[in-house]
Design an enzyme around this catalytic site. Structure first.
Site, PDB file in Angstrom:
ATOM      1  N   CYS A   2      47.347  78.021  33.236  1.00 44.54           N
ATOM      2  CA  CYS A   2      48.133  79.014  34.101  1.00 44.54           C
ATOM      3  C   CYS A   2      49.844  78.408  33.963  1.00 44.54           C
ATOM      4  O   CYS A   2      50.368  77.519  33.349  1.00 44.54           O
ATOM      5  CB  CYS A   2      47.913  78.241  35.597  1.00 44.54           C
ATOM      6  SG  CYS A   2      46.008  78.514  35.984  1.00 44.54           S
ATOM      7  N   ARG A  27      51.905  83.102  28.629  1.00 42.87           N
ATOM      8  CA  ARG A  27      50.792  82.150  28.408  1.00 42.87           C
ATOM      9  C   ARG A  27      49.221  82.627  28.812  1.00 42.87           C
ATOM     10  O   ARG A  27      48.365  82.086  29.108  1.00 42.87           O
ATOM     11  CB  ARG A  27      51.037  81.011  29.337  1.00 42.87           C
ATOM     12  CG  ARG A  27      52.259  80.020  29.091  1.00 42.87           C
ATOM     13  CD  ARG A  27      52.631  79.388  30.314  1.00 42.87           C
ATOM     14  NE  ARG A  27      51.837  78.385  30.948  1.00 42.87           N
ATOM     15  CZ  ARG A  27      51.581  77.180  30.582  1.00 42.87           C
ATOM     16  NH1 ARG A  27      52.494  76.716  29.407  1.00 42.87           N
ATOM     17  NH2 ARG A  27      50.771  76.251  30.836  1.00 42.87           N
ATOM     18  N   TRP A  74      45.359  81.589  34.865  1.00 49.80           N
ATOM     19  CA  TRP A  74      44.614  81.849  33.850  1.00 49.80           C
ATOM     20  C   TRP A  74      43.186  81.240  34.362  1.00 49.80           C
ATOM     21  O   TRP A  74      42.936  80.071  34.425  1.00 49.80           O
ATOM     22  CB  TRP A  74      44.906  81.304  32.620  1.00 49.80           C
ATOM     23  CG  TRP A  74      44.059  81.436  31.504  1.00 49.80           C
ATOM     24  CD1 TRP A  74      43.325  80.213  31.141  1.00 49.80           C
ATOM     25  CD2 TRP A  74      44.023  82.276  30.615  1.00 49.80           C
ATOM     26  NE1 TRP A  74      42.529  80.606  29.989  1.00 49.80           N
ATOM     27  CE2 TRP A  74      42.858  82.092  29.594  1.00 49.80           C
ATOM     28  CE3 TRP A  74      44.538  83.573  30.188  1.00 49.80           C
ATOM     29  CZ2 TRP A  74      42.486  82.917  28.494  1.00 49.80           C
ATOM     30  CZ3 TRP A  74      44.175  84.196  29.271  1.00 49.80           C
ATOM     31  CH2 TRP A  74      43.001  83.868  28.297  1.00 49.80           C
ATOM     32  N   ASN A 100      47.613  73.613  37.992  1.00 51.40           N
ATOM     33  CA  ASN A 100      47.393  74.102  36.762  1.00 51.40           C
ATOM     34  C   ASN A 100      46.644  73.002  36.163  1.00 51.40           C
ATOM     35  O   ASN A 100      47.037  71.792  36.212  1.00 51.40           O
ATOM     36  CB  ASN A 100      48.779  74.235  35.795  1.00 51.40           C
ATOM     37  CG  ASN A 100      48.313  74.572  34.392  1.00 51.40           C
ATOM     38  OD1 ASN A 100      47.080  75.000  33.980  1.00 51.40           O
ATOM     39  ND2 ASN A 100      49.146  74.046  33.560  1.00 51.40           N
ATOM     40  N   LYS A 480      41.226  82.740   7.046  1.00 47.30           N
ATOM     41  CA  LYS A 480      42.537  82.369   7.526  1.00 47.30           C
ATOM     42  C   LYS A 480      43.517  82.498   6.379  1.00 47.30           C
ATOM     43  O   LYS A 480      44.456  83.210   6.440  1.00 47.30           O
ATOM     44  CB  LYS A 480      42.409  80.912   7.590  1.00 47.30           C
ATOM     45  CG  LYS A 480      43.301  80.526   8.902  1.00 47.30           C
ATOM     46  CD  LYS A 480      43.133  81.338  10.346  1.00 47.30           C
ATOM     47  CE  LYS A 480      41.701  81.265  10.668  1.00 47.30           C
ATOM     48  NZ  LYS A 480      41.405  82.414  11.416  1.00 47.30           N
ATOM     49  N   GLU A 483      43.985  86.475   5.408  1.00 46.26           N
ATOM     50  CA  GLU A 483      44.659  87.486   6.572  1.00 46.26           C
ATOM     51  C   GLU A 483      45.962  87.179   7.007  1.00 46.26           C
ATOM     52  O   GLU A 483      46.848  88.108   7.651  1.00 46.26           O
ATOM     53  CB  GLU A 483      43.709  87.129   7.945  1.00 46.26           C
ATOM     54  CG  GLU A 483      43.722  85.856   8.959  1.00 46.26           C
ATOM     55  CD  GLU A 483      42.734  85.961  10.133  1.00 46.26           C
ATOM     56  OE1 GLU A 483      42.891  87.120  10.718  1.00 46.26           O
ATOM     57  OE2 GLU A 483      42.164  85.055  10.420  1.00 46.26           O
ATOM     58  N   HIS A 499      26.655  80.583 -11.677  1.00 48.81           N
ATOM     59  CA  HIS A 499      25.623  81.982 -11.726  1.00 48.81           C
ATOM     60  C   HIS A 499      26.830  83.273 -11.817  1.00 48.81           C
ATOM     61  O   HIS A 499      26.308  84.358 -11.414  1.00 48.81           O
ATOM     62  CB  HIS A 499      24.919  82.199 -10.509  1.00 48.81           C
ATOM     63  CG  HIS A 499      23.923  80.914 -10.609  1.00 48.81           C
ATOM     64  ND1 HIS A 499      22.749  80.744 -11.389  1.00 48.81           N
ATOM     65  CD2 HIS A 499      23.662  79.859  -9.871  1.00 48.81           C
ATOM     66  CE1 HIS A 499      21.999  79.561 -11.204  1.00 48.81           C
ATOM     67  NE2 HIS A 499      22.674  78.907 -10.118  1.00 48.81           N
ATOM     68  N   LYS A 596      44.716  91.711  17.200  1.00 51.00           N
ATOM     69  CA  LYS A 596      44.102  90.526  17.905  1.00 51.00           C
ATOM     70  C   LYS A 596      42.886  90.630  18.356  1.00 51.00           C
ATOM     71  O   LYS A 596      42.050  89.819  18.079  1.00 51.00           O
ATOM     72  CB  LYS A 596      44.985  89.836  18.953  1.00 51.00           C
ATOM     73  CG  LYS A 596      44.549  88.822  19.563  1.00 51.00           C
ATOM     74  CD  LYS A 596      44.602  87.610  18.522  1.00 51.00           C
ATOM     75  CE  LYS A 596      43.937  86.401  19.166  1.00 51.00           C
ATOM     76  NZ  LYS A 596      43.709  85.246  17.986  1.00 51.00           N
TER      77      LYS A 596
HETATM   78  C1  AGP Z   1      40.159  85.638  13.369  1.00 48.81           C
HETATM   79  O1  AGP Z   1      41.197  85.007  12.650  1.00 48.81           O
HETATM   80  C2  AGP Z   1      40.570  87.269  13.171  1.00 48.81           C
HETATM   81  N1  AGP Z   1      41.677  87.562  14.083  1.00 48.81           N
HETATM   82  C3  AGP Z   1      39.163  87.772  13.635  1.00 48.81           C
HETATM   83  O2  AGP Z   1      38.317  87.919  12.386  1.00 48.81           O
HETATM   84  C4  AGP Z   1      38.692  87.530  14.952  1.00 48.81           C
HETATM   85  O3  AGP Z   1      37.890  86.288  14.792  1.00 48.81           O
HETATM   86  C5  AGP Z   1      37.364  88.717  15.099  1.00 48.81           C
HETATM   87  O4  AGP Z   1      38.042  89.855  15.287  1.00 48.81           O
HETATM   88  C6  AGP Z   1      36.637  88.448  16.392  1.00 48.81           C
HETATM   89  O5  AGP Z   1      37.473  88.484  17.677  1.00 48.81           O
HETATM   90  P1  AGP Z   1      36.717  88.041  19.040  1.00 48.81           P
HETATM   91  O6  AGP Z   1      36.455  86.294  18.602  1.00 48.81           O
HETATM   92  O7  AGP Z   1      37.806  88.259  20.022  1.00 48.81           O
HETATM   93  O8  AGP Z   1      35.472  88.804  19.111  1.00 48.81           O
END
Ligand code: AGP
Length: 601
Positions: A2, A27, A74, A100, A480, A483, A499, A596
């Site tokens: 919050c 936030r 929040w 908060n 990580k 991406e 293998h 996101k």
């Molecule tokens: C994670 O670093 C990615 N941004 C992506 O894989 C994410 O985890 C995935 O899209 C799932 O999102 P969610 O947890 O909001 O469902």
């Protein structure tokens, strides 16, 4: 998390409150409200929704009051609604508070107050605070607040208005942040620096168990015993944008460093001598033929971790499937299926579609989400929440590690509900409580990780290898890295290298290897040495007691239960990805092609 703002002075309070809440919008929140002191009366306006909805209501009023408190919520307890919004006032509308944090013992306080005739209008933990103040108040607000602080368990940053002292704001703090500032004619405070930085760069960061009394042009600070203490002034050297990143250059770096705090908040009230999860009390796994874990991306990796624990502790079929596959695979789902969905946003299209399919087939469903009242949380039978706060960076860090700790606790709870004995449970729970501190120590290893990340400066490929639980960690580490740095990173079972994949190893190839699981460490290390013989540059992450004489770059995690080692490894691999991306001048917070929340299929 919050957002709180508060102001008392010779000017109008409202402009300060609103600008502060605007600066704290990053936030994340789902409702907003303010209370102003108007002579001997409190005027409270609050609403579910965005700050603009609050401003809309305020625009019709002429509000010149000179003291007030503001809040963006929040939600952690009680869905977003007008009644659950802050500020909360007592029945006689003489006291108003914004809070908060999480009050762990709010239920027992609420029961005690109800026996004294108090009634409650919200579902929140925070509301108990204003009624407790009302119960003890006999005219001395400072003594009253001190007494109430001694009863509250959990975390809080709170501001109190009292019509008996219209120019005064009382502030209390324990584990949730609160910064204070003032000028010659006013005093103000907020949850975070951005809300104050336009008014002053000299601030006071209230410490745990301290109380502050704000009056126009003065701030007094008292310790837990009520003794006055000298405030420590800090000068903020950076601007607003940096302040919203808490002084870090990127949200990802800020969010990585929030992990100790948000992991602690996620576990708050969940661990005493055993796991406390009343939401799961009714679940006995013997009533189900199959447990499914369903998620996407990083959340899928968290689900794989839960699958591993479940298989270690129980003899129930447990299967983890990516949501985008689950919907089209021929999985047997019926009223004897328990389906657990994991999603930071709670809005991922594939995960939501899989949930709806399971509901149509009468499965029992649990949703693990970071957003209270998200679509996933609303649709599932049992919502469970991480308390990571809003995660702004696209690459998930704190949301993932809070999923890991919550799922670890959930799997213990489900195993115990179902009569299974979790091996060395006392050590596991003890170490789970230590995770916030161990993550803090792990973050302190960032300098060595930054050095190792330079290995990838001119590389386009990297390979992650591990066995058993370490394989889950290399999947997340590879994701990580790829991406945010666009390095082509693949994760392999260490035993699978020979293998085929070992054909990829050449002079200078970077291999990140994990060997934290004692019973398979020796085999993994021999796999790693095979890659060295072919020219690989290896970075080995191990646990205490595991070592190789032939590997130059080694990092040991802190001593922890082997089933919790992945949380510490994950933090190291987050740092590795972050520093590699920085080496390559990538946009860490907003990587190309990514969103996101993937709300499309
Ligand atoms: C994670 O670093 C990615 N941004 C992506 O894989 C994410 O985890 C995935 O899209 C799932 O999102 P969610 O947890 O909001 O469902």
């Amino acid at each position: 998390m919050c957002g709180i703002t508060a102001y008392t002075g010779k000017g109008r309070a409202l402009p300060f409150l609103i600008q502060g809440l605007e600066k704290l919008e990053y936030r994340g929140y789902d409702s907003a409200g303010i209370t102003l002191v108007d002579n001997k009366e409190l005027v409270t306006i609050k609403t579910k929704g965005a700050l603009n909805a609050l401003k809309e209501q305020l625009s019709t009023l002429r509000l010149d009051q000179k003291a007030g408190i503001g809040h963006t919520r929040w939600a952690t307890h009680g869905i977003p609604s007008n009644l659950n919004s802050h500020p909360h006032t007592n029945a006689s509308n003489t006291l108003s508070i914004v809070h908060n944090g999480i009050i762990e013992n709010y239920q027992s306080i609420k029961e005690g107050l109800a026996m004294q005739g108090y009634t409650f209008v919200s579902q929140t933990d925070s509301e108990v605070i204003v009624h407790l103040l009302d119960y003890y108040y006999q005219g001395d607000m400072k003594a009253t607040l001190q007494k109430v602080m001694s009863y509250l368990e959990g975390s809080y940053a709170l501001c109190v208005l009292n019509v008996d002292e219209p120019e005064t704001i009382y502030v209390a703090k324990k584990e949730s942040p609160m910064v204070l500032g003032m000028d010659e004619s006013s005093a103000f405070c907020a949850s975070d620096i951005p809300a104050l930085i336009s008014y002053t760069k000299d601030m006071i960061s209230l410490e745990d168990h301290q109380m502050a009394v704000l009056r126009p042009g003065t701030i007094e600070i008292f310790d837990q015993q009520g003794q006055k203490v000298e405030p420590k002034i800090i000068h903020i050297p950076y601007d607003l944008e940096a302040a919203q990143k808490n002084g870090y250059d990127t949200f990802m770096e800020k969010e990585m460093h929030e992990q100790p705090y948000v992991i602690k908040e996620t576990l708050r009230g969940r661990i005493e001598n055993s796991i406390v999860m009343p939401e799961l009390d009714s679940i006995d796994l013997h009533e189900y033929d199959h447990v499914y874990l369903i998620a996407c991306g990083t959340a899928y990796h968290a689900s794989l971790y839960a699958q591993y624990l479940g298989r270690e502790w129980m003899d129930i079929p447990i299967t983890c499937v990516p949501a985008s596959e689950f919907r089209y695979g021929n999985y047997i789902v019926n009223d004897r299926s328990l389906c657990i969905f994991v999603s930071q946003s709670g809005e991922t299209a594939d995960t939501l579609a899989a949930l709806k399919m399971c509901l149509e087939k009468n499965a029992m469903t649990i949703a693990v989400s970071n957003v209270l009242d998200s679509s996933l949380a609303r649709l599932a039978h049992i919502p469970m929440y991480t308390c990571a706060g809003p995660e702004i960076a696209v690459a998930s860090t704190k949301a993932y590690t809070t999923q890991l700790v919550l799922l670890a606790a959930m799997m213990v709870k489900l195993a115990q509900n179902s009569g299974y004995e979790v091996k060395d449970i006392d050590q596991f729970i003890y170490d789970l409580k230590q995770i916030p501190n161990l993550v803090k120590k792990t973050l302190e290893k960032k300098e060595i990780i930054e050095q190792y990340a330079k290995l990838l400066k001119d590389q386009r490929d990297a390979y992650f290898i591990g066995r058993q639980l370490d394989y889950v960690n290399v999947l997340e580490g590879a994701l990580k890295l790829k991406e945010i740095s666009y390095v082509h990173a693949d994760a392999y079972y260490a035993g699978e290298l020979k293998h085929g994949p070992i054909a990829l190893i050449d002079q200078g190839t970077v291999v990140i290897a994990l060997a934290t699981q004692k019973e398979v460490a020796a085999k993994t290390i021999s796999n790693i040495e095979e890659t060295i013989a072919r020219g690989a540059n290896v970075i080995l992450i191990t646990a205490p007691g595991i070592h190789s004489e032939k590997i130059e770059r080694q990092i040991k995690i802190e001593a922890v239960h082997p089933y919790l080692s992945g949380i510490l490894v994950t933090v190291l691999l987050q740092l590795f990805a972050f520093y590699t991306a920085k080496e390559k001048d990538c946009n860490v917070d907003q990587p190309r092609n990514l969103a996101k929340s993937v709300t499309v299929e």
